[in-house]
Design a protein around this motif. Structure first.
Motif, PDB file in Angstrom:
ATOM      1  N   ASP A 259      48.296  54.356  33.603  1.00  0.00           N
ATOM      2  CA  ASP A 259      49.500  54.910  34.213  1.00  0.00           C
ATOM      3  C   ASP A 259      49.147  55.825  35.376  1.00  0.00           C
ATOM      4  O   ASP A 259      49.825  55.828  36.409  1.00  0.00           O
ATOM      5  N   ASP A 260      48.083  56.609  35.220  1.00  0.00           N
ATOM      6  CA  ASP A 260      47.655  57.490  36.315  1.00  0.00           C
ATOM      7  C   ASP A 260      47.214  56.673  37.522  1.00  0.00           C
ATOM      8  O   ASP A 260      47.546  57.001  38.654  1.00  0.00           O
ATOM      9  N   ALA A 261      46.435  55.601  37.267  1.00  0.00           N
ATOM     10  CA  ALA A 261      45.971  54.764  38.367  1.00  0.00           C
ATOM     11  C   ALA A 261      47.137  54.050  39.041  1.00  0.00           C
ATOM     12  O   ALA A 261      47.154  53.896  40.271  1.00  0.00           O
ATOM     13  N   ARG A 262      48.099  53.603  38.245  1.00  0.00           N
ATOM     14  CA  ARG A 262      49.279  52.948  38.824  1.00  0.00           C
ATOM     15  C   ARG A 262      50.057  53.913  39.705  1.00  0.00           C
ATOM     16  O   ARG A 262      50.434  53.594  40.832  1.00  0.00           O
ATOM     17  N   GLU A 263      50.325  55.101  39.175  1.00  0.00           N
ATOM     18  CA  GLU A 263      51.178  56.049  39.886  1.00  0.00           C
ATOM     19  C   GLU A 263      50.478  56.670  41.084  1.00  0.00           C
ATOM     20  O   GLU A 263      51.110  56.969  42.096  1.00  0.00           O
ATOM     21  N   THR A 264      49.155  56.851  40.996  1.00  0.00           N
ATOM     22  CA  THR A 264      48.439  57.571  42.046  1.00  0.00           C
ATOM     23  C   THR A 264      48.012  56.663  43.185  1.00  0.00           C
ATOM     24  O   THR A 264      48.201  57.001  44.366  1.00  0.00           O
ATOM     25  N   VAL A 265      47.422  55.510  42.864  1.00  0.00           N
ATOM     26  CA  VAL A 265      46.915  54.638  43.932  1.00  0.00           C
ATOM     27  C   VAL A 265      47.530  53.243  43.915  1.00  0.00           C
ATOM     28  O   VAL A 265      47.202  52.408  44.760  1.00  0.00           O
ATOM     29  N   GLY A 266      48.408  52.956  42.952  1.00  0.00           N
ATOM     30  CA  GLY A 266      49.090  51.661  42.943  1.00  0.00           C
ATOM     31  C   GLY A 266      48.308  50.529  42.316  1.00  0.00           C
ATOM     32  O   GLY A 266      48.562  49.351  42.615  1.00  0.00           O
ATOM     33  N   TYR A 267      47.382  50.842  41.426  1.00  0.00           N
ATOM     34  CA  TYR A 267      46.582  49.807  40.740  1.00  0.00           C
ATOM     35  C   TYR A 267      47.457  49.058  39.750  1.00  0.00           C
ATOM     36  O   TYR A 267      48.072  49.644  38.862  1.00  0.00           O
ATOM     37  N   GLU A 268      47.518  47.725  39.880  1.00  0.00           N
ATOM     38  CA  GLU A 268      48.298  46.874  38.986  1.00  0.00           C
ATOM     39  C   GLU A 268      47.410  45.738  38.487  1.00  0.00           C
ATOM     40  O   GLU A 268      47.409  44.638  39.059  1.00  0.00           O
ATOM     41  N   PRO A 269      46.622  45.978  37.432  1.00  0.00           N
ATOM     42  CA  PRO A 269      45.703  44.937  36.945  1.00  0.00           C
ATOM     43  C   PRO A 269      46.448  43.691  36.499  1.00  0.00           C
ATOM     44  O   PRO A 269      47.546  43.772  35.933  1.00  0.00           O
ATOM     45  N   ARG A 270      45.843  42.543  36.759  1.00  0.00           N
ATOM     46  CA  ARG A 270      46.483  41.260  36.487  1.00  0.00           C
ATOM     47  C   ARG A 270      46.024  40.633  35.173  1.00  0.00           C
ATOM     48  O   ARG A 270      46.654  39.689  34.685  1.00  0.00           O
ATOM     49  N   ASP A 271      44.926  41.124  34.613  1.00  0.00           N
ATOM     50  CA  ASP A 271      44.323  40.464  33.450  1.00  0.00           C
ATOM     51  C   ASP A 271      44.394  41.337  32.209  1.00  0.00           C
ATOM     52  O   ASP A 271      44.526  42.561  32.287  1.00  0.00           O
ATOM     53  N   ASN A 272      44.284  40.685  31.042  1.00  0.00           N
ATOM     54  CA  ASN A 272      44.374  41.350  29.746  1.00  0.00           C
ATOM     55  C   ASN A 272      43.469  40.599  28.783  1.00  0.00           C
ATOM     56  O   ASN A 272      43.655  39.391  28.549  1.00  0.00           O
ATOM     57  N   GLY A 273      42.480  41.277  28.211  1.00  0.00           N
ATOM     58  CA  GLY A 273      41.545  40.626  27.315  1.00  0.00           C
ATOM     59  C   GLY A 273      42.202  39.980  26.118  1.00  0.00           C
ATOM     60  O   GLY A 273      41.670  39.017  25.543  1.00  0.00           O
ATOM     61  N   GLU A 274      43.374  40.481  25.720  1.00  0.00           N
ATOM     62  CA  GLU A 274      44.050  39.951  24.535  1.00  0.00           C
ATOM     63  C   GLU A 274      44.629  38.570  24.773  1.00  0.00           C
ATOM     64  O   GLU A 274      45.012  37.879  23.834  1.00  0.00           O
ATOM     65  N   GLU A 275      44.684  38.150  26.035  1.00  0.00           N
ATOM     66  CA  GLU A 275      45.210  36.820  26.341  1.00  0.00           C
ATOM     67  C   GLU A 275      44.198  35.724  26.056  1.00  0.00           C
ATOM     68  O   GLU A 275      44.521  34.538  26.146  1.00  0.00           O
ATOM     69  N   TRP A 276      42.966  36.099  25.701  1.00  0.00           N
ATOM     70  CA  TRP A 276      41.907  35.145  25.426  1.00  0.00           C
ATOM     71  C   TRP A 276      41.642  35.092  23.921  1.00  0.00           C
ATOM     72  O   TRP A 276      41.502  36.120  23.269  1.00  0.00           O
ATOM     73  N   ASP A 277      41.570  33.884  23.388  1.00  0.00           N
ATOM     74  CA  ASP A 277      41.183  33.714  21.974  1.00  0.00           C
ATOM     75  C   ASP A 277      39.883  32.958  21.829  1.00  0.00           C
ATOM     76  O   ASP A 277      39.502  32.536  20.733  1.00  0.00           O
ATOM     77  N   GLY A 278      39.173  32.773  22.931  1.00  0.00           N
ATOM     78  CA  GLY A 278      37.880  32.132  22.925  1.00  0.00           C
ATOM     79  C   GLY A 278      37.371  31.977  24.341  1.00  0.00           C
ATOM     80  O   GLY A 278      38.114  32.249  25.308  1.00  0.00           O
ATOM     81  N   PRO A 279      36.122  31.594  24.515  1.00  0.00           N
ATOM     82  CA  PRO A 279      35.568  31.406  25.859  1.00  0.00           C
ATOM     83  C   PRO A 279      36.192  30.206  26.546  1.00  0.00           C
ATOM     84  O   PRO A 279      36.817  29.350  25.895  1.00  0.00           O
ATOM     85  N   PRO A 280      36.026  30.091  27.861  1.00  0.00           N
ATOM     86  CA  PRO A 280      36.535  28.912  28.560  1.00  0.00           C
ATOM     87  C   PRO A 280      35.905  27.639  27.993  1.00  0.00           C
ATOM     88  O   PRO A 280      34.758  27.643  27.537  1.00  0.00           O
ATOM     89  N   ALA A 281      36.665  26.596  27.994  1.00  0.00           N
ATOM     90  CA  ALA A 281      36.156  25.316  27.466  1.00  0.00           C
ATOM     91  C   ALA A 281      34.976  24.848  28.296  1.00  0.00           C
ATOM     92  O   ALA A 281      34.998  24.962  29.525  1.00  0.00           O
TER      93      ALA A 281
END
Length: 281
Positions: A259-281
Motif C-alpha cells: 500500500d505504501d509503494a502504491r500510494e507513494t510511487v504508484g507501484y502496481e504489481p501484476r503477478d501473484n505467487g498464489e496464482e501458480w499451482d505448479g511449474p510451467p509445463a
C-alpha cells in the motif's frame, strides 16, 4: 532519462534491461564485460567509477563485489568482502552526490529485515494464503532493521548511508528490499524448487520441494514487477528518502508494505505467487 546501472550483468540488471531498455537511456556498468555491459569498471575503484556518473540523471546500484557471502552466513567477524561491499556502496553514493544526480535507487534486500523470516519459519511460508491479510507474520513499512546475516547488515548500512545522502545533500534515495527475482527460466514461484530438483537436492513433490515453493510464493517478485518498481522510483519526484519491499502482489507475502509503494510511487504489481499451482509445463 539517462540512467546508470551498476552490476548490470546480474539477474536484476538483466530484468531491467529486458523491461526498461526502451523507456530509458541506460548505461550498463559491470566489473566484467558481458551481455549487458557498456562500461567495464569496478565500484571499488572510485577514480574509474566517478566519470561514469557525468551526464546521468539517476543511478540504480545493483553491483555486489564477489565473495560478499549470503544470508546463511551469520558470523559476526569482519571480512575483506564485507569491506569491499561497503566501499562500493560508499563510492556509488559519493559519486551520485558529487555528480548532482537527481536520484539513487539502491538494491537493498529482504535480508535487511530477514530475521523476521528466520525467527518465524516455517510458519511464515504459509502466511495467510487466502489473501485476507488479517493474520500471519508481517513486516510492515515501519519494521526496524533486523538483518539476518552480514549480507543483510551491509544492506542496512546502505539504506542508512542513502538516508544521510538524501537528508544532507540534494538527492532522492530509494531503497528496494528485494524479495526473490530470478533468471527468465525460473521466473515463477516454483523456480527455486525446480532448481533444487535439477541440482539433485530433492525430488519434485517432496516435502522440501513444496516448502521451497511455499517460501517463494511469499517472496517472489516477477521480473516485470521488479522492473516496474524501479521505473516508478526513477519517475518519482516527490520522495526525499524511502524504502519499499520488492515483491509481487503475493497473497502470502510477509513483506507487507505494498500500500505504501502504491500510494507513494504508484507501484502496481501484476503477478501473484498464489496464482501458480505448479511449474510451467
Amino acid at each position: 532519462m539517462d540512467v546508470l546501472i551498476t552490476g548490470a550483468n546480474g539477474v536484476v540488471g538483466g530484468a531491467l534491461v529486458d523491461h526498461l531498455g526502451d523507456e530509458y537511456d541506460l548505461t550498463l556498468l559491470d566489473v566484467e564485460d558481458g551481455e549487458h555491459t557498456d562500461v567495464v569498471a569496478d565500484v571499488r575503484d572510485y577514480e574509474a567509477l566517478r566519470p561514469q556518473f557525468d551526464g546521468q540523471d539517476a543511478v540504480v546500484h545493483l553491483a555486489l563485489p564477489p565473495g560478499t557471502g549470503g544470508p546463511e552466513d551469520r558470523s559476526l567477524g569482519w571480512s575483506g568482502a564485507q569491506r569491499d561491499t561497503l566501499e562500493g556502496i560508499h563510492n556509488v553514493t559519493e559519486a551520485a552526490v558529487d555528480a548532482r544526480l537527481d536520484s539513487l535507487v539502491f538494491a537493498s534486500s529482504n535480508h535487511a529485515v530477514g530475521m523476521v523470516e528466520v525467527r518465524n519459519e516455517p510458519a511464515v511460508y504459509h502466511n495467510d494464503p487466502d489473501g485476507s491479510r488479517d493474520e500471519g507474520v508481517l513486516a510492515g513499512h515501519d519494521e526496524p532493521h533486523r538483518p539476518d546475516s552480514r549480507y543483510g547488515l551491509t544492506k542496512c548500512y546502505g539504506e542508512d548511508l542513502g538516508r544521510l545522502a538524501a537528508e544532507a545533500h540534494d538527492i532522492r534515495f530509494y531503497a528496494l528490499r528485494i524479495g526473490s527475482v530470478r533468471r527468465p527460466e525460473y521466473d515463477h514461484p516454483y523456480g527455486d524448487a525446480e532448481a533444487g530438483v535439477e541440482a539433485g537436492r530433492w525430488e519434485r513433490g517432496s516435502d522440501a520441494y513444496e516448502e521451497m515453493a511455499a517460501r517463494m510464493k511469499g517472496l517472489w517478485q516477477s521480473r516485470r514487477d521488479c522492473a516496474q518498481l524501479v521505473a516508478r522510483c526513477l519517475d518519482d519526484d516527490t520522495v526525499e528518502w524511502d524504502h519499499f519491499y520488492g515483491v509481487s502482489a503475493n497473497d502470502r507475502r510477509w513483506l507487507d508494505d505494498l500500500d505504501d509503494a502504491r500510494e507513494t510511487v504508484g507501484y502496481e504489481p501484476r503477478d501473484n505467487g498464489e496464482e501458480w499451482d505448479g511449474p510451467p509445463a
